[in-house]
Structures are given as structure tokens and as C-alpha cells.
Design an enzyme around this catalytic site. Structure first.
Site, mmCIF file in Angstrom:
data_model
loop_
_atom_site.group_PDB
_atom_site.id
_atom_site.type_symbol
_atom_site.label_atom_id
_atom_site.label_comp_id
_atom_site.label_asym_id
_atom_site.label_seq_id
_atom_site.Cartn_x
_atom_site.Cartn_y
_atom_site.Cartn_z
ATOM 1 N N TYR A 213 0.768 -1.225 -0.087
ATOM 2 C CA TYR A 213 -0.154 -0.083 0.006
ATOM 3 C C TYR A 213 0.699 1.257 -0.026
ATOM 4 C CZ TYR A 213 -3.488 3.446 1.608
ATOM 5 O OH TYR A 213 -4.045 4.721 1.578
ATOM 6 N N TYR A 286 -1.397 12.868 6.399
ATOM 7 C CA TYR A 286 -1.196 11.958 7.553
ATOM 8 C C TYR A 286 0.306 11.761 7.707
ATOM 9 C CZ TYR A 286 -5.835 9.037 7.279
ATOM 10 O OH TYR A 286 -7.117 8.686 7.179
ATOM 11 N N ARG A 299 -11.827 13.581 1.201
ATOM 12 C CA ARG A 299 -12.791 12.676 1.875
ATOM 13 C C ARG A 299 -14.103 12.542 0.974
ATOM 14 N NH1 ARG A 299 -9.918 9.558 5.367
ATOM 15 N NH2 ARG A 299 -8.471 10.725 6.405
ATOM 16 N N GLU A 409 -14.851 -0.711 6.096
ATOM 17 C CA GLU A 409 -14.671 0.675 5.309
ATOM 18 C C GLU A 409 -15.989 0.709 4.628
ATOM 19 O OE1 GLU A 409 -10.864 1.567 3.564
ATOM 20 O OE2 GLU A 409 -11.962 2.145 1.984
HETATM 21 C C1 3EB Z 1 -8.275 6.029 5.668
HETATM 22 O O1 3EB Z 1 -9.395 6.723 6.193
HETATM 23 C C2 3EB Z 1 -8.683 4.610 5.352
HETATM 24 O O2 3EB Z 1 -5.775 5.197 -0.402
HETATM 25 O O3 3EB Z 1 -7.289 5.965 -1.604
HETATM 26 C C3 3EB Z 1 -9.743 5.101 2.514
HETATM 27 C C4 3EB Z 1 -10.036 5.785 1.334
HETATM 28 C C5 3EB Z 1 -8.326 4.612 2.754
HETATM 29 C C6 3EB Z 1 -9.088 5.742 0.194
HETATM 30 C C7 3EB Z 1 -6.960 5.387 -0.505
HETATM 31 C C8 3EB Z 1 -7.354 4.731 1.789
HETATM 32 C C9 3EB Z 1 -8.036 5.374 0.340
HETATM 33 O O4 3EB Z 1 -7.292 6.312 5.658
HETATM 34 C C10 3EB Z 1 -8.104 4.157 4.072
#
Ligand code: 3EB
Length: 424
Positions: A213, A286, A299, A409
Site C-alpha cells: 500500500y 497523514y 474525503r 470501510e
Molecule cells: C483512511 O481513512 C482509510 O488510499 O485511496 C480510505 C479511502 C483509505 C481511500 C486510498 C485509503 C484510500 O485512511 C483508508
């Protein structure tokens, strides 16, 4: 659309082929204004993948034509990914030449153990033209706006030498070619779905200790670096960070696949507004310990067209700030995830993003997809989703979330209309 699948009845499907109509779509005076249709089917009966598929395709076709609509995209979830080639051939036969929607092949088992395959479909009814360019590209046009949905090739390449980085880059290049085939470009993408085999595993083809990832994030960061997403369509000061809404999720095997939704229009009054969640740190901010190159996504992405908003909600998990909540408790993770979605699409957040009046609640959701890490958590996740979301179409599939400690998720599409606007 052919209905020969009806010869293989799969009555009593899980969610049924429910068409959720965007009740507020278009001017109330204009009955032909386009309406979004959604369906999810997880067949219970039929002894083979093919029989279940044919029945589910017929159910979706019936549900959409009952609304005067047409299918625009299909996602197929497989119990046995080895069936992809057969399924692709059968879909081409069922839909007929030039009528197959953009289809995504997702190597995730349906949670319902009786389902050898599960389908999620989107469609449109009303004054829209649907162009089935290929099984990998559908274009929907109305009111001077073109929506481009891309899917996957069912042919499995000889990828096994490629590392996670290269395969992620290949998936993005393939998407770029598909978009170019209809005159669209990467900067018009508003929603991405990245599916990755072994998403939390070490990358066998990469340096020791490199998680797959993280390699996807490195590839995405490199590919997106020079893309000015939705330029001219995002209100507010120039130079703000804009990335598509996204899902990054695990699947079986070791392939990397990408599906996208892009928006092509000359109309300057169609807005695309990336939404962040007041309860969460932006994913692209992040910390490095999570992934040296951060995940480049928003988001959610709200597309505003007149008094209507369609909001594409990224894969959302039980994270507040940037920390996982409720370790080991899938039920509470599901509740927290729904709280996150409610905050994301709520009026306070929309107003905070310059879109007052476009807020909604969980009742605004038209389609949801639930990724469950462990099958044993499915009953609890489903019970909560059904209680909080009612009878909307939901596909439940087994998928590793890209953080070890996340058990569930949810992603979805919400519709809202600004009250008081002419015709609302
Ligand atoms: C998160 O909130 C969960 O790498 O495109 C959610 C939606 C998540 C998209 C991406 C990763 C991705 O971090 C993980």
C-alpha cells in the site's frame, strides 16, 4: 438489453435489485430531468457463478427499465477470481454488442456465503444519453455535462514480475488511455477506486519491508504530482489542494486495478468541491509513519449542478484525527464510520466548504458499499448498516482495509438539493 438471464431465476436475492431514485433530481416541473439509479444484488440461488450472474443482470435490467432508465456501470465481486474471463464473456453475450457498461472486476468474495458473485450497478433515467464505448468505458451525457466511468479488462496479464509500484503506475497509465479514448483526461477525475492484492503485505518485488500500500501511495504521489485536478471547477482560492475522492482497498491475488469517474464539461457553473472531514485529519496530511508518501485523496467530492449536489464519499473508516478507533470491535467501528460519513455530508460541513444548503444526512445516501475484513463481522456490520441506512442498495464484500487495525470501510454516493432554490 437482453433478458435471457431470466431463464436462471435467482429470486429472493439479498438486497434485491432496488433502484434508489434521487427524489429531488432536477426541477420538480421537469419530469425528464436525469435521475440516478442504483442497485445491489447478492444472489442466493443458482448453482453456478454464471447462473447467478445471469439472474442478477436480468434483475438489474428489469429494475432499471421499470424506472425508464439504463445501466451505466457495473462492479462484479467474485468468490472465485478465476471466473473473470468466463464472466466477461457471459456479460458481453447478455448485454449484446456495444451495450455492455463499464465493468470493474473486483476479487473480493461477497459476504453472503451463498453468493458466488455479487453485483453493484449504477444507472440513469430521464433526459440522458448513455454511450457504451467499450466494456471499459461508459459516457453519460446530459445538459452539457459528460460523466465518464472506466472499468477493468478481464484479461489477466503476466504481471508476476512487476512490483507494486510499477503495477500501480500501469493501472494509472491504462486509465489515462481509457479516458483519452473518449477525449477525457486525468485532471477531470473526481473519484478513484484502487484495488490491490495483498495491500497490507510486504512487496515481494520491492525492497525488503516495503508494504504494497505504501508503494501504491508512492506511485500515486508521483503520477498525481503534476495533475491540477478539476482546475477551474473548484471554487475558492487558487492553489488549494485538490485530489479526487477515493477508495484504496485490498483484494485477493496480487493485481492492481483502478476504476475512475471523470467529469467532462465546458460549463463553468458545474462545480466540483473536495470535502474534508471535520473529525479527521486530511489523508494527504497523514503522518509519515503511516505512509512516507501520503494517500492523495479527498474525503469526498461534491459535484454541484444547479440546485443539485451529488457527493462521492471516499472509503471511510473508524478513524478520528488520524487514529484508528475501537480496536478489535467491528460493530463500534461501523458506528464510528457512519458518524464520520454523517459529519462529512452534514450541513455544517457543506456550509463550511462554501456550499450552504447542500448538507444532508445518512438518509441522503443512494448507494453504499461495505468492505468487511473478517467474515465473522458481517452480521454485525450488516445489522448496523440496515438499521441506520434503511433499504438502500448495499454490497457487502470481503476486503482488507489498508491499515491492519481497521475492520470495516464504507463508501457511498449521497444526493442533496439546496432548498429554496428555483425548482427545488
Ligand atoms: C483512511 O481513512 C482509510 O488510499 O485511496 C480510505 C479511502 C483509505 C481511500 C486510498 C485509503 C484510500 O485512511 C483508508
Amino acid at each position: 438489453m437482453q433478458h435471457q438471464g431470466a431463464a436462471h431465476p435467482v429470486a429472493d436475492t439479498n438486497a434485491g435489485a432496488e433502484a434508489n431514485v434521487n427524489a429531488k433530481a432536477g426541477d420538480s416541473a421537469d419530469v425528464n430531468a436525469p435521475r440516478h439509479l442504483y442497485a445491489a444484488v447478492s444472489p442466493h440461488l443458482g448453482g453456478t457463478c454464471q447462473a447467478q450472474l445471469a439472474g442478477a443482470v436480468a434483475q438489474i435490467a428489469d429494475a432499471f427499465s421499470a424506472q425508464g432508465g439504463k445501466i451505466t456501470s457495473l462492479a462484479v465481486f467474485f468468490r472465485d477470481p478465476g471466473q473473470a474471463r468466463q464472466v466477461d464473456l457471459l456479460l458481453r453475450e447478455l448485454y449484446g454488442a456495444g451495450k455492455m457498461p463499464a465493468t470493474s472486476y473486483i476479487d473480493q468474495a461477497p459476504c453472503d456465503e451463498r453468493s458466488l458473485v455479487a453485483l453493484e450497478a449504477t444507472g440513469v433515467a430521464g433526459d440522458a444519453t448513455v454511450e457504451y464505448h467499450s466494456p471499459q468505458v461508459t459516457v453519460v451525457r446530459y445538459d452539457g455535462v459528460a460523466w465518464v466511468q472506466t472499468g477493468h479488462s478481464a484479461a489477466r496479464g503476466h504481471w508476476h514480475t512487476g512490483n507494486a509500484y510499477d503495477r500501480s503506475v500501469q493501472a494509472m497509465r491504462q486509465t489515462k488511455r481509457l479516458l483519452a479514448s473518449v477525449g477525457a483526461s486525468m485532471d477531470q477525475i473526481l473519484r478513484t477506486w484502487f484495488y490491490m492484492g495483498g495491500i497490507v503485505a510486504d512487496d515481494a518485488g520491492g525492497a525488503p519491508g516495503t508494504q504494497r500500500y505504501k508503494e501504491l501511495n508512492r506511485a500515486r504521489t508521483d503520477c498525481f504530482r503534476h495533475i491540477d485536478f478539476l482546475a477551474g471547477r473548484v471554487p475558492g482560492p487558487a492553489g488549494r489542494t485538490v485530489y479526487p475522492a477515493s477508495t484504496g482497498i485490498g483484494m485477493a491475488g496480487d493485481d492492481v486495478r483502478l476504476s475512475v469517474l471523470a467529469l467532462m464539461t465546458d460549463r463553468s457553473d458545474v462545480l466540483a468541491v473536495p470535502l474534508e472531514n471535520p473529525r479527521q485529519v486530511a489523508a494527504f496530511d497523514y503522518g509519515q509513519h503511516y505512509s512516507p508518501q501520503s494517500p492523495k485523496f479527498s474525503r469526498a467530492m461534491a459535484v454541484v449542478h444547479g440546485d443539485q449536489a451529488t457527493t462521492y464519499i471516499s472509503g471511510t473508516a473508524s478513524i478520528t484525527a488520524s487514529e484508528t478507533q475501537h480496536l478489535g470491535d467491528a460493530a463500534r467501528q461501523t458506528e464510528e464510520t457512519l458518524e464520520n460519513i454523517a459529519a462529512l455530508i452534514g450541513e455544517e460541513n457543506l456550509a463550511g466548504h462554501g456550499l450552504p444548503g447542500f448538507g444532508t444526512g445518512l438518509r441522503g445516501l443512494g448507494l453504499v458499499r461495505a468492505y468487511v475484513k473478517h467474515l465473522e463481522d458481517y452480521p454485525a456490520v450488516r445489522a448496523i448498516c440496515e438499521q441506520r441506512l434503511g433499504g438502500i442498495p448495499i454490497v457487502y464484500a470481503i476486503g482488507d482495509v489498508c491499515r491492519e487495525d481497521l475492520l470495516v470501510e464504507l463508501e457511498g454516493i449521497a444526493h442533496s438539493a439546496r432548498p429554496g432554490a428555483p425548482g427545488a
